[in-house]
Design a protein around this motif. Structure first.
Motif, PDB file in Angstrom:
ATOM      1  N   ALA B  96       0.836  -1.206   0.000  1.00 62.43           N
ATOM      2  CA  ALA B  96       0.000   0.000   0.000  1.00 62.43           C
ATOM      3  C   ALA B  96       0.872   1.258   0.000  1.00 62.43           C
ATOM      4  O   ALA B  96       0.637   2.188  -0.779  1.00 62.43           O
ATOM      5  CB  ALA B  96      -0.930  -0.007   1.214  1.00 62.43           C
ATOM      6  N   PHE B  98       4.013   1.559  -0.928  1.00 67.28           N
ATOM      7  CA  PHE B  98       4.733   1.673  -2.195  1.00 67.28           C
ATOM      8  C   PHE B  98       3.821   2.240  -3.281  1.00 67.28           C
ATOM      9  O   PHE B  98       4.199   3.138  -4.038  1.00 67.28           O
ATOM     10  CB  PHE B  98       5.277   0.325  -2.640  1.00 67.28           C
ATOM     11  N   TRP B  99       2.620   1.699  -3.329  1.00 66.07           N
ATOM     12  CA  TRP B  99       1.646   2.162  -4.331  1.00 66.07           C
ATOM     13  C   TRP B  99       1.398   3.658  -4.178  1.00 66.07           C
ATOM     14  O   TRP B  99       1.418   4.418  -5.144  1.00 66.07           O
ATOM     15  CB  TRP B  99       0.351   1.358  -4.175  1.00 66.07           C
ATOM     16  N   ASP B 102       4.542   5.666  -5.058  1.00 70.18           N
ATOM     17  CA  ASP B 102       4.758   5.561  -6.496  1.00 70.18           C
ATOM     18  C   ASP B 102       3.892   6.594  -7.226  1.00 70.18           C
ATOM     19  O   ASP B 102       4.333   7.257  -8.163  1.00 70.18           O
ATOM     20  CB  ASP B 102       4.405   4.145  -6.954  1.00 70.18           C
TER      21      ASP B 102
END
Lengths: 249, 106
Positions: B96, B98-99, B102
């Motif tokens: 989550a 990282f998403w 990102d």
């Protein structure tokens, strides 16, 4: 030691089924990991049955996760094989310490019992087998423990693979899932006794990755870091030789 | 199934099963000590470092600090799992974060 075994065999109740019931604790621990492996393997390009096949034949959690990460990074089979060897050589130590439970084992039992030796089954077997009398019974108990754990691992890998097939592929978080897993394993296993090795390996790996093409930096940095760490421990230990040479921890 | 994957699984099986079965075939039950034992014990932690840290620090081949979702997601996951030592929750948290990073950083 010997007459207890011969006197009265009241341990008939401790056999395969007893081992199988003991394996429940491992099964509960394996379930989320196996399902996660199945999901990630399919997210990283394997089919659910390829993931299942890997779980069936390799049957070693950490190295399977590492393998799909390395496949994803484009490592060759040989590189993955060597990495698996250095990860799983620890089973050699576990196997060595289980072997004395079965001095009269046949070849078939040797081949069979060795198959199911994992970190978790090793810990449980060592605990349980101490209280089982008679080698015959111990073999059956270990077979039961190993079977329960093995069947759980393989079947739930396939289940995870099937789940993974239906998950949206677009979610960018998945490319971080394996790294997250390894980071969590790191926090669980870092200690005062090994953090220097961790730091040495980290620095070496980053530097070597920038210098050498390919994935060979993985193996070089691991062997160097573990070698330096072990050399350091032996050196420190040798100062104490003489004071306490009889007892081993 | 590709030949590469078959080869990979085969090699992995040989070395893993080999490590497990050799003591059963060769020994009555000795114990390894000294350098070899320490080395084998230290391999897993060294490998975790070598697998993770380069991927976090050099995701695209050069060292990136600021604009690097891998690095910051990695640090946050590390801190999270220190307080919540749960494999599954940790992975969900890492994915989550990282998403989110990102999306945010690029």
């Amino acid at each position: 030691m010997s007459n207890k075994e011969n006197e009265f065999n009241h341990s008939i109740d401790k056999g395969f089924l007893y081992g199988l019931s003991q394996s429940l604790t491992i099964a509960i621990g394996y379930a989320p990991v196996a399902i996660t492996f199945g999901i990630l393997a399919t997210q990283f390009g394997l089919t659910f049955w390829e993931a299942g096949l890997m779980s069936f034949f390799v049957y070693a959690g950490a190295s399977q996760f590492i393998a799909i990460e390395m496949i994803h990074q484009g490592a060759t089979p040989l590189m993955i094989g060597v990495t698996t060897l250095i990860v799983n050589i620890r089973h050699f130590l576990m196997s060595l310490s289980v072997v004395p439970f079965f001095p009269e084992r046949s070849l078939l039992w040797s081949l069979g019992l060795a198959q199911g030796l994992t970190d978790e089954s090793f810990v449980l077997n060592t605990k349980v087998l101490k209280d089982v009398e008679g080698e015959e019974n111990r073999r059956r108990v270990m077979l039961g423990i190993n079977s329960g754990a093995f069947v759980t691992w393989v079947s739930l890998t396939i289940l995870g693979g099937l789940i993974g097939k239906w998950l949206p592929v677009q979610f960018s978080g998945f490319q971080f899932a394996l790294l997250a897993l390894f980071i969590i394993l790191t926090t669980m296993s870092l200690s005062r006794k090994n953090y220097m090795t961790y730091l040495i390996a980290a620095v070496l790996a980053v530097v070597l990755k920038l210098l050498i093409p390919g994935k060979i930096y993985l193996i070089i940095s691991v062997i160097l870091a573990a070698g330096i760490g072990a050399w350091w421990r032996v050196r420190k230990g040798s100062h104490r030789v003489g004071l306490n040479s009889q007892k081993s921890s | 199934m590709s030949f590469q994957l078959l080869e990979t699984i085969l090699l992995m099986t040989i070395v893993t099963y080999g490590s497990r079965v050799l003591p059963f075939l060769l020994f009555k039950g000795e114990n390894i000590k000294g350098f070899a034992r320490d080395f084998i014990e230290l391999v897993p932690i060294a490998l975790l470092a070598a697998l993770v840290v380069p991927e976090l620090v050099t995701p695209s081949g050069t060292i990136v600090i600021m604009n690097n979702p891998f690095l910051w997601a990695g640090i946050l996951t590390f801190l999270f799992s220190r307080f919540v030592p749960n494999l599954f929750l940790g992975i969900l948290f890492g994915m989550a974060v990282f998403w989110g990073l990102d999306k945010l950083l690029l």
